[in-house]
Structures are given as structure tokens and as C-alpha cells.
Design a protein around this motif. Structure first.
Motif, PDB file in Angstrom:
ATOM      1  N   ASP A 155     -32.427  -8.501  -5.866  1.00 55.06           N
ATOM      2  CA  ASP A 155     -32.544  -8.161  -4.443  1.00 55.06           C
ATOM      3  C   ASP A 155     -31.766  -9.159  -3.588  1.00 55.06           C
ATOM      4  N   ARG A 156     -31.853 -10.423  -3.936  1.00 51.33           N
ATOM      5  CA  ARG A 156     -31.139 -11.467  -3.192  1.00 51.33           C
ATOM      6  C   ARG A 156     -29.630 -11.292  -3.347  1.00 51.33           C
ATOM      7  N   LEU A 157     -29.190 -10.953  -4.553  1.00 50.35           N
ATOM      8  CA  LEU A 157     -27.763 -10.737  -4.789  1.00 50.35           C
ATOM      9  C   LEU A 157     -27.243  -9.570  -3.962  1.00 50.35           C
ATOM     10  N   PHE A 158     -28.027  -8.483  -3.873  1.00 52.25           N
ATOM     11  CA  PHE A 158     -27.590  -7.315  -3.119  1.00 52.25           C
ATOM     12  C   PHE A 158     -27.438  -7.629  -1.624  1.00 52.25           C
ATOM     13  N   VAL A 159     -28.286  -8.521  -1.117  1.00 53.54           N
ATOM     14  CA  VAL A 159     -28.138  -8.944   0.280  1.00 53.54           C
ATOM     15  C   VAL A 159     -26.787  -9.619   0.479  1.00 53.54           C
ATOM     16  N   VAL A 160     -26.403 -10.475  -0.475  1.00 59.87           N
ATOM     17  CA  VAL A 160     -25.124 -11.179  -0.386  1.00 59.87           C
ATOM     18  C   VAL A 160     -23.959 -10.193  -0.521  1.00 59.87           C
ATOM     19  N   ILE A 161     -24.088  -9.200  -1.414  1.00 57.79           N
ATOM     20  CA  ILE A 161     -23.023  -8.216  -1.619  1.00 57.79           C
ATOM     21  C   ILE A 161     -22.787  -7.391  -0.358  1.00 57.79           C
ATOM     22  N   ASN A 162     -23.848  -7.164   0.431  1.00 57.33           N
ATOM     23  CA  ASN A 162     -23.695  -6.373   1.647  1.00 57.33           C
ATOM     24  C   ASN A 162     -22.783  -7.042   2.664  1.00 57.33           C
ATOM     25  N   ASP A 163     -22.716  -8.383   2.659  1.00 51.23           N
ATOM     26  CA  ASP A 163     -21.895  -9.095   3.643  1.00 51.23           C
ATOM     27  C   ASP A 163     -20.417  -8.739   3.534  1.00 51.23           C
ATOM     28  N   PRO A 164     -19.799  -8.845   2.341  1.00 54.90           N
ATOM     29  CA  PRO A 164     -18.390  -8.472   2.266  1.00 54.90           C
ATOM     30  C   PRO A 164     -18.154  -7.003   2.594  1.00 54.90           C
ATOM     31  N   ARG A 165     -19.069  -6.136   2.168  1.00 55.60           N
ATOM     32  CA  ARG A 165     -18.906  -4.713   2.479  1.00 55.60           C
ATOM     33  C   ARG A 165     -18.896  -4.492   3.985  1.00 55.60           C
ATOM     34  N   ASN A 166     -19.805  -5.160   4.682  1.00 55.68           N
ATOM     35  CA  ASN A 166     -19.873  -5.014   6.128  1.00 55.68           C
ATOM     36  C   ASN A 166     -18.654  -5.610   6.822  1.00 55.68           C
ATOM     37  N   SER A 167     -17.950  -6.528   6.125  1.00 57.78           N
ATOM     38  CA  SER A 167     -16.733  -7.122   6.678  1.00 57.78           C
ATOM     39  C   SER A 167     -15.488  -6.326   6.310  1.00 57.78           C
ATOM     40  N   GLY A 168     -15.678  -5.196   5.639  1.00 60.08           N
ATOM     41  CA  GLY A 168     -14.541  -4.360   5.273  1.00 60.08           C
ATOM     42  C   GLY A 168     -13.965  -4.642   3.909  1.00 60.08           C
ATOM     43  N   ILE A 169     -14.507  -5.632   3.192  1.00 60.65           N
ATOM     44  CA  ILE A 169     -13.993  -5.956   1.845  1.00 60.65           C
ATOM     45  C   ILE A 169     -14.558  -4.937   0.858  1.00 60.65           C
ATOM     46  N   PRO A 170     -13.706  -4.239   0.113  1.00 59.97           N
ATOM     47  CA  PRO A 170     -14.208  -3.292  -0.879  1.00 59.97           C
ATOM     48  C   PRO A 170     -14.796  -4.022  -2.081  1.00 59.97           C
ATOM     49  N   VAL A 171     -15.834  -3.449  -2.655  1.00 61.43           N
ATOM     50  CA  VAL A 171     -16.504  -4.035  -3.806  1.00 61.43           C
ATOM     51  C   VAL A 171     -16.521  -2.994  -4.931  1.00 61.43           C
ATOM     52  N   LEU A 172     -16.078  -3.418  -6.114  1.00 61.98           N
ATOM     53  CA  LEU A 172     -16.183  -2.581  -7.314  1.00 61.98           C
ATOM     54  C   LEU A 172     -17.306  -3.145  -8.168  1.00 61.98           C
ATOM     55  N   TYR A 173     -18.350  -2.354  -8.351  1.00 59.11           N
ATOM     56  CA  TYR A 173     -19.576  -2.806  -9.011  1.00 59.11           C
ATOM     57  C   TYR A 173     -19.698  -2.095 -10.346  1.00 59.11           C
ATOM     58  N   VAL A 174     -19.708  -2.853 -11.433  1.00 56.30           N
ATOM     59  CA  VAL A 174     -19.715  -2.278 -12.778  1.00 56.30           C
ATOM     60  C   VAL A 174     -21.082  -2.532 -13.421  1.00 56.30           C
ATOM     61  N   SER A 175     -21.656  -1.488 -13.996  1.00 54.57           N
ATOM     62  CA  SER A 175     -22.973  -1.637 -14.614  1.00 54.57           C
ATOM     63  C   SER A 175     -23.119  -0.614 -15.727  1.00 54.57           C
TER      64      SER A 175
END
Length: 206
Positions: free
Chosen positions: A186-206
Motif C-alpha cells: 500500500d505504501r509503495l502504491f502511494v509512491v507510484i501515484n506521484d510520478p503518474r500524477n506528474s505525467g511520468i508513465p509507469v510500466l508495472y510488471v507482475s
């Protein structure tokens, strides 16, 4: 709003000898979005990531970054054009014997952007600024710790923060939650939201 394509992979193929692991893969990653690539072991996810991060070369197909075709022939080239990868093996991304602050700023130190022989005291304000930008409440005492002393989740966050400090054109996360508890996820997902909100694309592999 219409999402803008930041990274496009088109008709990607990859073979190791007679074993073809990717056949005609198309993938579009849009700015300001998290794009998930999900699949079982052996599905080809890691191969795709290693092509994007410059580990594997000799593939077929085209990769475009912001509409321009790119040849990604090494991890250094990938980082130079702004593709930052956080790999699954966390311990390979940190350097025991160095402090949390030195690990956080390692790329800038290695590229002599802030002085290779800067004292830890001089590095602390810069490291603190990087941590605060991602809402990591790491005080100076924590930043002075040997990175070997901190937990797996904080090592993961450290590597993520180091990647984001470079303002990447794409952030690639390879199995980032595999060794974390639910609260740490949950804490990691909060951090991941920051770059997304700044326009940085995120590729998440699982």
C-alpha cells in the motif's frame, strides 16, 4: 483528455536459438498512466522488460520514444534516453557499506554531478530533498545508516526514489511487490501515484 503515447513497442520478436519467446508483441505506454503487463512465469514479461532496458539486443520490431524510433543497445543507452528500471532483485540495486543517502544519490555521484568525493554531511540536504519529494519520512539519522541495516521495503523505496530523482521518460517496475507485506505494498502504491500524477508513465510488471 486524449492520452499521449510515450513509448510504443511494435511487432517485437525475440528468440534464443530455436526458442522464440516473443512473437509480434505490440505495447503502447501512455504518459501519466500506469500500464500493467501481467502473466505467468515464462510468458515473456522479463524478456520484454530486458529489451526496453537494453539488456537484450538483437530483437525484431521497432521501439519509439515520444514518436522517435530508438535503438536501445545497452542499459547505459536506456538510462541516457530516460528509461529507468527497478528490477525484482532488490539487493542487486543497493550497495552495502554506503549510507542510505549515498545509495539514494549514487547515479549523480557516479556521474560526478555533485562531486565523487562529497562528504556525507554535504550529501544529506540533497538526499533529504529527494526523500521528501516522495513523502518518505527519512530523517538525517536514517539517511546516515548503512543501507545494509534497512528493511527490504525501504530498499525497494530507495531504488524507486533514486530512479525518480532522474525524472525518467518511463519508469519500469519489475515485480516490485514480490517481497513486500500488504501494508508495504500500500505504501509503495502511494509512491507510484506521484510520478503518474506528474505525467511520468509507469510500466508495472507482475
Amino acid at each position: 483528455m486524449t492520452a499521449q503515447a510515450a513509448v510504443v513497442m511494435r511487432d517485437i520478436t525475440m528468440a534464443f536459438g530455436d526458442n522464440t519467446v516473443l512473437r509480434g508483441v505490440d505495447l503502447t505506454i501512455n504518459s501519466g498512466q500506469v500500464t500493467a503487463v501481467l502473466g505467468a512465469n515464462g510468458a515473456g514479461k522479463s524478456t520484454l522488460i530486458k529489451i526496453l532496458s537494453g539488456v537484450y539486443t538483437g530483437h525484431g520490431g521497432v521501439i519509439e520514444i515520444d514518436g522517435e524510433p530508438q535503438t536501445i543497445d545497452s542499459p547505459m543507452t536506456a538510462r541516457r534516453i530516460g528509461l529507468q528500471t527497478v528490477h525484482q532483485r532488490i539487493d542487486e540495486g543497493v550497495i552495502p557499506g554506503l549510507s542510505v543517502a549515498e545509495n539514494l544519490l549514487f547515479e549523480q555521484i557516479a556521474q560526478n554531478e555533485i562531486g565523487r568525493f562529497a562528504s556525507l554531511h554535504a550529501l544529506l540536504p540533497k538526499a533529504r530533498a529527494v526523500a521528501e519529494a516522495l513523502h518518505l519520512d527519512w530523517n538525517d539519522a536514517y539517511l546516515r545508516k548503512d543501507v545494509f541495516e534497512i528493511g527490504v521495503a525501504d530498499k525497494q523505496l530507495l531504488i524507486l526514489a533514486r530512479a525518480l530523482a532522474r525524472r525518467p521518460r518511463l519508469l519500469i517496475l519489475d515485480e516490485p511487490t514480490s517481497a513486500l507485506s500488504q501494508s508495504e505494498v500500500d505504501r509503495l502504491f502511494v509512491v507510484i501515484n506521484d510520478p503518474r500524477n506528474s505525467g511520468i508513465p509507469v510500466l508495472y510488471v507482475s
